[in-house]
Design a protein around this motif. Structure first.
Motif, PDB file in Angstrom:
ATOM      1  N   LEU A   1       0.857  -1.185   0.000  1.00  0.00           N
ATOM      2  CA  LEU A   1       0.000   0.000   0.000  1.00  0.00           C
ATOM      3  C   LEU A   1       0.890   1.230   0.000  1.00  0.00           C
ATOM      4  N   VAL A   2       0.489   2.235  -0.774  1.00  0.00           N
ATOM      5  CA  VAL A   2       1.177   3.528  -0.788  1.00  0.00           C
ATOM      6  C   VAL A   2       0.195   4.600  -0.329  1.00  0.00           C
ATOM      7  N   VAL A   3       0.639   5.474   0.574  1.00  0.00           N
ATOM      8  CA  VAL A   3      -0.201   6.551   1.084  1.00  0.00           C
ATOM      9  C   VAL A   3       0.476   7.886   0.813  1.00  0.00           C
ATOM     10  N   SER A   4      -0.188   8.748   0.065  1.00  0.00           N
ATOM     11  CA  SER A   4       0.255  10.131  -0.085  1.00  0.00           C
ATOM     12  C   SER A   4      -0.338  10.922   1.078  1.00  0.00           C
ATOM     13  N   ALA A   5       0.519  11.598   1.844  1.00  0.00           N
ATOM     14  CA  ALA A   5       0.043  12.256   3.056  1.00  0.00           C
ATOM     15  C   ALA A   5       0.721  13.604   3.243  1.00  0.00           C
ATOM     16  N   GLY A   6       0.025  14.494   3.938  1.00  0.00           N
ATOM     17  CA  GLY A   6       0.595  15.801   4.236  1.00  0.00           C
ATOM     18  C   GLY A   6      -0.498  16.802   4.511  1.00  0.00           C
ATOM     19  N   ILE A   7      -0.128  18.075   4.452  1.00  0.00           N
ATOM     20  CA  ILE A   7      -1.103  19.132   4.636  1.00  0.00           C
ATOM     21  C   ILE A   7      -1.621  19.576   3.277  1.00  0.00           C
ATOM     22  N   GLY A   8      -2.719  20.315   3.280  1.00  0.00           N
ATOM     23  CA  GLY A   8      -3.296  20.790   2.031  1.00  0.00           C
ATOM     24  C   GLY A   8      -4.320  21.880   2.286  1.00  0.00           C
ATOM     25  N   GLY A   9      -4.765  22.475   1.213  1.00  0.00           N
ATOM     26  CA  GLY A   9      -5.832  23.465   1.305  1.00  0.00           C
ATOM     27  C   GLY A   9      -7.183  22.790   1.277  1.00  0.00           C
ATOM     28  N   GLY A  10      -8.125  23.310   2.043  1.00  0.00           N
ATOM     29  CA  GLY A  10      -9.456  22.727   2.108  1.00  0.00           C
ATOM     30  C   GLY A  10     -10.502  23.630   1.483  1.00  0.00           C
TER      31      GLY A  10
END
Length: 251
Positions: free
Chosen positions: A89-98
């Motif tokens: 499994l690969v997970v792209s993670a981090g902060i972002g704009g909502g």
């Protein structure tokens, strides 16, 4: 836990359910690693590629933007496969704009679609995605069962997460994105690149974002980076059993 040092990386033991978490930058990587209670890599390790590891999960910083994220993720997946310890499994993670009001600052979202929102062409009639030009793809869909489990475990809202090469900085562009993608909850810069690399290796992908600011006019005073990073740590603290225990054949 035993870790093997290899080319400046800390590699988790081989086994079923190995997870690769790909963040853009080291501060996001460290926020995820904090959820596992493991320290950041020593300063002499290369960045952004320094890696932290916990049982069957490796966390790496792959760089900013979809192209570098794709290349770095593909390299990590290839290296793991060649070692005989591939990821499941690969997970792209981090902060972002909502996109308000659905994705408030400090909240967590999980992608049920990972969409390349600005891959295409501008025309007199508006934006045309690259798929309508006869090329490629513009979306990846994470496993629905895994999205549901993550949403329930972390209290994350599920919806589309947009990948952009240019971060939105005006109300007009925010409105245009919402019109084209009415289920969008967030935008970031790496998810689609990570998903392309995962797809090339036949590995399922997930994207998780902690919201640091509203999508719209660029106002740094409104950014809440510490709150978003704290939400990322808290979220992964709840998600570790879900991610490491999920099996793609459980669906």
């Amino acid at each position: 836990m035993e870790l093997q040092a290899e080319e400046g990386r800390l590699i988790a033991p081989a086994g079923l359910g190995r997870v690769l978490v790909a963040t853009a930058v080291s501060v996001e990587r460290d926020a995820v690693a904090q959820a596992f209670g493991v320290p950041s890599p020593p300063p002499h390790l290369p960045r952004p590629g320094g890696t932290t590891a916990h049982h069957t999960t490796d966390v790496i910083a792959v760089g900013v933007g979809p192209a570098l994220a794709a290349a770095s993720t593909a390299s990590a997946l290839t290296a793991a496969a060649l070692r005989g310890t591939p990821y499941g499994l690969v997970v792209s993670a981090g902060i972002g704009g909502g996109f308000p009001p659905e994705a408030a600052v400090g909240s967590l979202v999980v992608a049920d679609e990972i969409v390349a929102a600005d891959l295409g062409a501008e025309t007199e009639d508006g934006f045309v995605p690259v798929t309508e030009l006869g090329f490629g793809t513009v979306r990846h869909r994470p496993p629905a069962d895994l999205v549901r489990r993550v949403s329930e475990a972390a209290g994350a809202r599920a919806g589309a997460v947009l990948t952009v090469s240019t971060v939105t900085g005006t109300a007009a562009r925010a409105a245009a994105l919402r019109e084209r993608h009415p289920t969008a909850l967030a935008e970031a810069m790496e998810g689609f690149g990570v998903a392309e690399a995962a797809a090339a290796h036949g590995v399922p992908v997930l994207e998780i974002r902690a919201i640091s600011n509203p999508v719209g006019p660029r106002d740094r005073a409104a950014w809440r980076l510490p709150d978003a990073l704290a939400a990322l740590t808290e979220g992964f603290g709840k998600l570790t059993p879900v991610l490491e225990g999920w099996n793609r054949h459980d669906r």
